[in-house]
Scaffold this active site. Structure first.
Site, PDB file in Angstrom:
ATOM      1  CB  SER A 189       0.810 -30.779  14.802  1.00 15.76           C
ATOM      2  OG  SER A 189      -0.339 -29.978  14.720  1.00 15.76           O
ATOM      3  CG  HIS A 394      -2.748 -32.300  18.633  1.00 18.82           C
ATOM      4  ND1 HIS A 394      -2.964 -32.915  17.425  1.00 18.82           N
ATOM      5  CD2 HIS A 394      -1.963 -31.221  18.353  1.00 18.82           C
ATOM      6  CE1 HIS A 394      -2.345 -32.243  16.466  1.00 18.82           C
ATOM      7  NE2 HIS A 394      -1.730 -31.212  16.996  1.00 18.82           N
TER       8      HIS A 394
END
Length: 622
Positions: A189, A394
């Site tokens: 990320s 995620h």
């Protein structure tokens, strides 16, 4: 006054408030009764969630080292190193690995799930020298050579400074310590985002990277479906608030956070309804099949770990703008910083590093469309592929129950190839997804349409906004079903989230209304008290004024008498002084006359003597 009966009635009429209230009160007792750990109190369990990265690694049987790196701008970063395998075997691979966490994270994110799921521990067992970064501002990197984290200047950084200073300093330190020329970089990320910034702004570091792997890569965010996009338009105003009230520090790790992790996020009902659905799924995506919910208390014990509000505002900028650029200070300040009203964009096409992108099809934060846009701008993409699950979100890249099969094993396969000293980049993999081919994602347009609530702009979206758009917000965060079973599961999930968030919004609205009533009651009481105080004060002021005036009059009489006496003394003194002056002048005149007479006689005698001598001289000449 505050009415206790009204407050009790407020709780009695709202069962969901009662449930939350009871859960909060009974959480420590529930923990003590339900945990399998041999603890005698909730506090002992609380301590279990406060283990550091070093302690977690040691508890899993690995050696660990702590290193400190000083950046060019003075920040002191803490690195955590796993120098050998669990069995004590020294590294056998050719290049060390640097692993970087995501936003508000730390190195603990990589290891808290244990060796069966931890990528760094598995890579150490695979023969690599593994280093885990901690960017400036998080729990482990809150030091500076000349400032403390309590100073506002400490938090004056964004993603740009992390990429420009933190990553290069860390790379240099690892290469120097390990005596190597290159390393592998794995970024999750934000960890991928700051790498792209570093490679763009510091191109001299590109040759030092053997290969780069981006997990859930983030650069473009304009297509994100996360609930964060509803906060992004308010990011600048919220940043101002954080700057003024907390000096720019955002969501640091705290004791209260660990307490909630060991209570609210431990008990089954509140864990499912609050920690899982409200916090994780609304931001990262819903994964009812693979996300390991048992990790939620551990996750909430370490996350969030703090960063700067500027950095969060920088991320919001990516959501609002369809570009990957430097921090936007505003048009006026941009002219000072960049000599342009708009911040410059990072040159992704200049990055000459072999990069692999691994993404999740159900990642509502790093949407597939944005990932493929990133891929299209990178000139040396080795491979780009999704995790082998349509529901991978995620956080599954760290904490999915199938993370080893879905992520860790493919990563080890890529490193196995690129770590070979004879390997060179020859082009993208044959099965890589093309960057110019969009992945079709079926989303009904109505799910993405929001109804603005009329009114002035506030610091954050109002409760009315969320109530009006709740269906669309929940729908945008839900994955698309693959079969009939999925359709039923997700429909039930959707209804649960609607019920939960709807209840939360109603509770918040009721609390806001009750707060307004209580505030009005308190305000009225304070106003009445202030009026009473003002009236009493005015009376006392008038009484004091009468006394003061009397004292002033008395003092005036005394002063007048004193002035009269003083005048008599002055007149007498002047008279006496005049007499003394007259007498003195008379005596002075007598002295002067006497002196003049005496002087006349002396001069006359001198003239007579002189005339006599002159007469005798003339007689002699004759």
């Amino acid at each position: 006054m505050i009415n206790l009966k009204t407050t009790i009635s407020f709780l009695r009429d709202r069962p969901f408030v009662q449930q939350l209230f009871v859960n909060l009160l009974l959480a420590p007792t529930i923990i003590t009764l339900t945990t399998n750990a041999p603890t005698s109190s909730a506090m002992n369990l609380f301590e279990n969630y406060s283990l550091s990265t070093v302690e977690i690694i040691q508890n899993n049987g690995y050696a660990v080292e702590v290193h400190n790196v000083i950046t060019a701008d003075g920040y002191i970063l803490e690195l955590h190193r796993i120098p050998r395998s669990k069995r004590g075997q020294e590294p056998t691979r050719n290049h060390p690995i640097l692993i970087h966490h995501g936003i508000l994270g730390t190195s603990a994110d990589w290891v808290l799930a244990g060796a069966d799921m931890s990528l760094p521990m598995q890579l150490a067992d695979d023969g690599y020298d593994v280093w885990m970064a901690n960017c400036r501002g998080n729990t482990y990197s809150r030091k500076h050579i000349s400032m403390t984290y309590k100073q506002k200047a400490f938090w004056n950084f964004s993603l740009h400074e992390v990429g420009k200073y933190d990553i290069p300093a860390t790379i240099d330190y690892i290469l120097s310590t390990s005596n190597t020329q290159q390393l592998h970089y794995i970024g999750y990320s934000m960890g991928s985002c700051v790498f792209f910034i570093m490679a763009s702004e510091r191109p001299e570091y590109q040759p030092k990277i053997r290969s780069q792997i981006s997990l859930a890569p983030v650069a473009f965010l304009s297509n994100t479906r996360s609930s964060l996009r509803f906060m992004a338009p308010y990011a600048k105003m919220m940043n101002i608030v954080f700057q003024r009230m907390w000096k720019g520090m955002l969501m640091p790790q705290s004791g209260m956070q660990r307490f909630l992790a060991s209570t609210i996020c431990r008990e089954r009902i509140t864990q499912k309804m609050i920690c899982e659905k409200c916090i994780i799924f609304s931001v990262c995506g819903s994964d009812p099949y693979h996300f390991d919910t048992k990790l939620i208390p551990l996750i909430m014990g370490h996350f969030p770990a703090g960063t700067s509000s500027n950095l969060a505002a920088h991320f919001a900028q990516f959501i609002l703008k369809d570009s990957f650029g430097q921090y936007d200070y505003g048009r006026a300040l941009n002219l000072r910083h960049y000599n342009s009203t708009e911040p410059p964009t990072y040159d992704l096409k200049s990055i000459r590093v072999p990069i692999t992108l691994i993404y999740g099809e159900n990642d509502i934060l790093a949407d597939t469309t944005d990932v493929l846009k990133l891929k299209a701008q990178l000139p040396m993409v080795l491979d780009a592929f999704p995790a082998n699950s349509p529901y991978f979100n995620h956080v599954d890249f760290l904490w999915s129950s199938s993370v080893t099969e879905q992520i860790n094993n493919p990563v080890k396969g890529i490193l196995q190839k690129t770590d070979d000293l004879g390997w060179t980049y020859t082009g993208p993999a044959a099965n890589a997804v093309r960057g110019d081919v969009a992945v079709p994602v079926s989303r009904p347009p109505s799910q993405m349409q929001l109804n603005p609530v009329p009114g002035a702009m506030s610091l954050a979206p109002s409760l009315e906004f969320f109530a009006e758009n709740l269906d669309a917000i929940i729908a945008s965060t839900m994955p698309q079903p693959v079969d009939e079973r999925d359709a039923a599961v997700f429909e039930r999930e959707r209804e649960q989230q609607k019920l939960l968030f709807g209840g939360v919004i109603k509770f918040a609205q009721a609390a806001e209304k009750k707060y307004g009533q209580l505030r009005e009651e308190i305000t009225n009481e304070i106003t009445g008290w202030a009026d009473d105080v003002a009236t009493g004060t005015e009376t006392r002021v008038k009484q004091t004024a009468v006394l003061v005036n009397g004292k002033i009059a008395l003092a005036g009489h005394s002063v007048a008498g004193a002035v009269g006496k003083a005048e008599h003394f002055v007149v007498d003194g002047v008279g006496k002084a005049e007499q003394s002056v007259v007498v003195g002048i008379g005596k002075a005149q007598n002295y002067v006359n006497y002196g003049l007479n005496k002087a006349d006689r002396a001069v006359g005698n001198a003239l007579n003597a002189t005339v006599g001598r002159v007469s005798r001289v003339f007689w002699f000449w004759k």
